[in-house]
Design an enzyme around this catalytic site. Structure first.
Site, PDB file in Angstrom:
ATOM      1  N   ASP A   1       0.813  -1.216   0.000  1.00  0.00           N
ATOM      2  CA  ASP A   1       0.000   0.000   0.000  1.00  0.00           C
ATOM      3  C   ASP A   1       0.853   1.276   0.000  1.00  0.00           C
ATOM      4  O   ASP A   1       1.960   1.285   0.523  1.00  0.00           O
ATOM      5  CB  ASP A   1      -0.921  -0.014   1.234  1.00  0.00           C
ATOM      6  CG  ASP A   1      -2.053   0.996   1.112  1.00  0.00           C
ATOM      7  OD1 ASP A   1      -2.367   1.411  -0.019  1.00  0.00           O
ATOM      8  OD2 ASP A   1      -2.617   1.366   2.151  1.00  0.00           O
TER       9      ASP A   1
ATOM     10  N   ASN B   1     -11.043  -2.802  -4.743  1.00  0.00           N
ATOM     11  CA  ASN B   1     -10.297  -1.829  -5.559  1.00  0.00           C
ATOM     12  C   ASN B   1     -10.934  -1.545  -6.926  1.00  0.00           C
ATOM     13  O   ASN B   1     -10.528  -0.601  -7.618  1.00  0.00           O
ATOM     14  CB  ASN B   1      -8.835  -2.267  -5.739  1.00  0.00           C
ATOM     15  CG  ASN B   1      -7.985  -2.102  -4.489  1.00  0.00           C
ATOM     16  OD1 ASN B   1      -7.079  -2.893  -4.220  1.00  0.00           O
ATOM     17  ND2 ASN B   1      -8.257  -1.070  -3.693  1.00  0.00           N
TER      18      ASN B   1
HETATM   19  C1  IPE Z   1      -5.281  -2.541   0.396  1.00  0.00           C
HETATM   20  O1  IPE Z   1      -5.040  -1.204   0.110  1.00  0.00           O
HETATM   21  C2  IPE Z   1      -5.282  -3.341  -0.850  1.00  0.00           C
HETATM   22  C3  IPE Z   1      -3.994  -3.471  -1.513  1.00  0.00           C
HETATM   23  C4  IPE Z   1      -2.856  -2.953  -1.150  1.00  0.00           C
HETATM   24  C5  IPE Z   1      -4.020  -4.280  -2.674  1.00  0.00           C
HETATM   25  P1  IPE Z   1      -6.202  -0.155  -0.057  1.00  0.00           P
HETATM   26  O2  IPE Z   1      -5.543   1.123  -0.383  1.00  0.00           O
HETATM   27  O3  IPE Z   1      -7.222  -0.652  -1.011  1.00  0.00           O
HETATM   28  O4  IPE Z   1      -6.839  -0.151   1.391  1.00  0.00           O
HETATM   29  P2  IPE Z   1      -7.729   0.928   2.133  1.00  0.00           P
HETATM   30  O5  IPE Z   1      -8.822   1.325   1.187  1.00  0.00           O
HETATM   31  O6  IPE Z   1      -6.846   2.077   2.464  1.00  0.00           O
HETATM   32  O7  IPE Z   1      -8.217   0.236   3.351  1.00  0.00           O
HETATM   33  C1  IPE Z   2      -1.723   0.181  -3.208  1.00  0.00           C
HETATM   34  O1  IPE Z   2      -1.498   1.539  -3.303  1.00  0.00           O
HETATM   35  C2  IPE Z   2      -2.101  -0.452  -4.521  1.00  0.00           C
HETATM   36  C3  IPE Z   2      -3.496  -0.858  -4.606  1.00  0.00           C
HETATM   37  C4  IPE Z   2      -4.359  -0.824  -3.652  1.00  0.00           C
HETATM   38  C5  IPE Z   2      -3.957  -1.327  -5.880  1.00  0.00           C
HETATM   39  P1  IPE Z   2      -2.677   2.585  -3.284  1.00  0.00           P
HETATM   40  O2  IPE Z   2      -3.073   2.868  -4.698  1.00  0.00           O
HETATM   41  O3  IPE Z   2      -3.785   2.174  -2.397  1.00  0.00           O
HETATM   42  O4  IPE Z   2      -1.929   3.837  -2.698  1.00  0.00           O
HETATM   43  P2  IPE Z   2      -2.544   4.926  -1.711  1.00  0.00           P
HETATM   44  O5  IPE Z   2      -3.075   4.196  -0.523  1.00  0.00           O
HETATM   45  O6  IPE Z   2      -3.616   5.625  -2.470  1.00  0.00           O
HETATM   46  O7  IPE Z   2      -1.388   5.801  -1.393  1.00  0.00           O
HETATM   47 MG    MG Z   3      -4.134   2.480  -0.427  1.00  0.00          MG
END
Ligand code: IPE
Ligand code: IPE
Ligand code: MG
Length: 243
Positions: free
Chosen positions: A20, A68
């Site tokens: 993340d 997602n």
């Molecule tokens: C968790 O991250 C899922 C992945 C890293 C694949 P998210 O960015 O989707 O999680 P939330 O929404 O902050 O809980």
């Molecule tokens: C994790 O990074 C990747 C996925 C969840 C697909 P994020 O895209 O959630 O990154 P932040 O949380 O917005 O920084």
């Molecule tokens: Mg995220």
């Protein structure tokens, strides 16, 4: 980690990693979110190799959750393309990965993925199925609740077919129908990016996992950070409800 350090530490058998912080990493640099995912994919490759080098038995990477899909279509498409790139590369590097003893598996609901990706996953899983040094699980369109639902349906079908009585359902019946069937539960779950939650990652399997959080954004995560997590893990006292 030095050889000496490695000898004195009890390594987790299975590490789960929530990748993340890609979006925030890109934002900090004034770049589009897709650039963050690209950088994150690079980190994934590096940590994968480092985990294999350390002798970790199993690494599970959370790349895309069942939630997602809520994101803008162009971001979802960019993530799927990066997954495609990785699968293509893994196919090209089959021999190299075979030498490392790398087994690559997919966990999640593949029915919602583009057909060409499913084909590549099938091939990669089949070709690496006999490798035994390290298992890499790629969690894409993965959700812990979805996984449990899927397992419950499989068990219910057995009951419906008269093969199993409801009162005879055991934890093993559920466990054995999870995407991770046959793998040890994660000993350690790592979440960078300053969030303190599991976000639907391995929620059944994480019952007794040690959790490790950090403010580092995933694209900035390095081998040293993995070392730190493992060293901290080594200091934990795991009781599993005992004394
Ligand atoms: C968790 O991250 C899922 C992945 C890293 C694949 P998210 O960015 O989707 O999680 P939330 O929404 O902050 O809980
Ligand atoms: C994790 O990074 C990747 C996925 C969840 C697909 P994020 O895209 O959630 O990154 P932040 O949380 O917005 O920084
Ligand atoms: Mg995220």
């Amino acid at each position: 980690m030095t050889k000496e350090m490695l000898e004195n530490i009890s390594l987790p058998r299975h590490i789960g990693i929530i990748m993340d912080g890609n979006g925030r990493w890109a934002k900090q640099r004034g770049l589009p979110r897709s650039e963050g995912h690209k950088a994150g994919a690079k980190t994934f490759r590096a940590i994968c190799d480092y985990g294999a080098e350390l002798g970790i038995e199993c690494l599970t990477f959370y790349a895309f959750s069942t939630e997602n899909w809520k994101r803008p279509a162009d971001e979802v498409a960019a993530i799927m393309n990066l997954f495609r790139d990785y699968l293509t590369e893994a196919e090209e590097r089959e021999e190299e990965n075979a030498v490392k003893g790398m087994r690559i598996r997919y966990i999640g609901d593949r029915t919602a993925l583009p057909a060409d990706i499913v084909d590549m996953i099938d091939k990669l899983e089949e070709n690496s199925a006999d490798k035994k040094t390290i298992t890499i699980n790629l969690a894409v369109n993965y959700g812990g609740r979805d996984e449990i639902l899927h397992a419950v349906r499989a068990v219910a079908q057995k009951v419906q077919a008269g093969e199993l009585k409801a009162q005879d359902i055991t934890l093993n019946d559920i466990d054995g129908n999870l995407y991770t069937a046959g793998l040890p539960d994660p000993d350690l779950i790592i979440r960078p990016s300053g969030e303190y939650r599991l976000s639907n990652f391995l929620i059944w399997q994480a019952a007794y996992s040690e959790l490790w959080f950090s403010d580092i954004l995933w694209p900035d995560f390095t081998a040293d950070d993995l070392d730190k997590a493992i060293i901290d893990y080594g200091k934990r006292n795991r009781r599993f409800g005992g004394v």
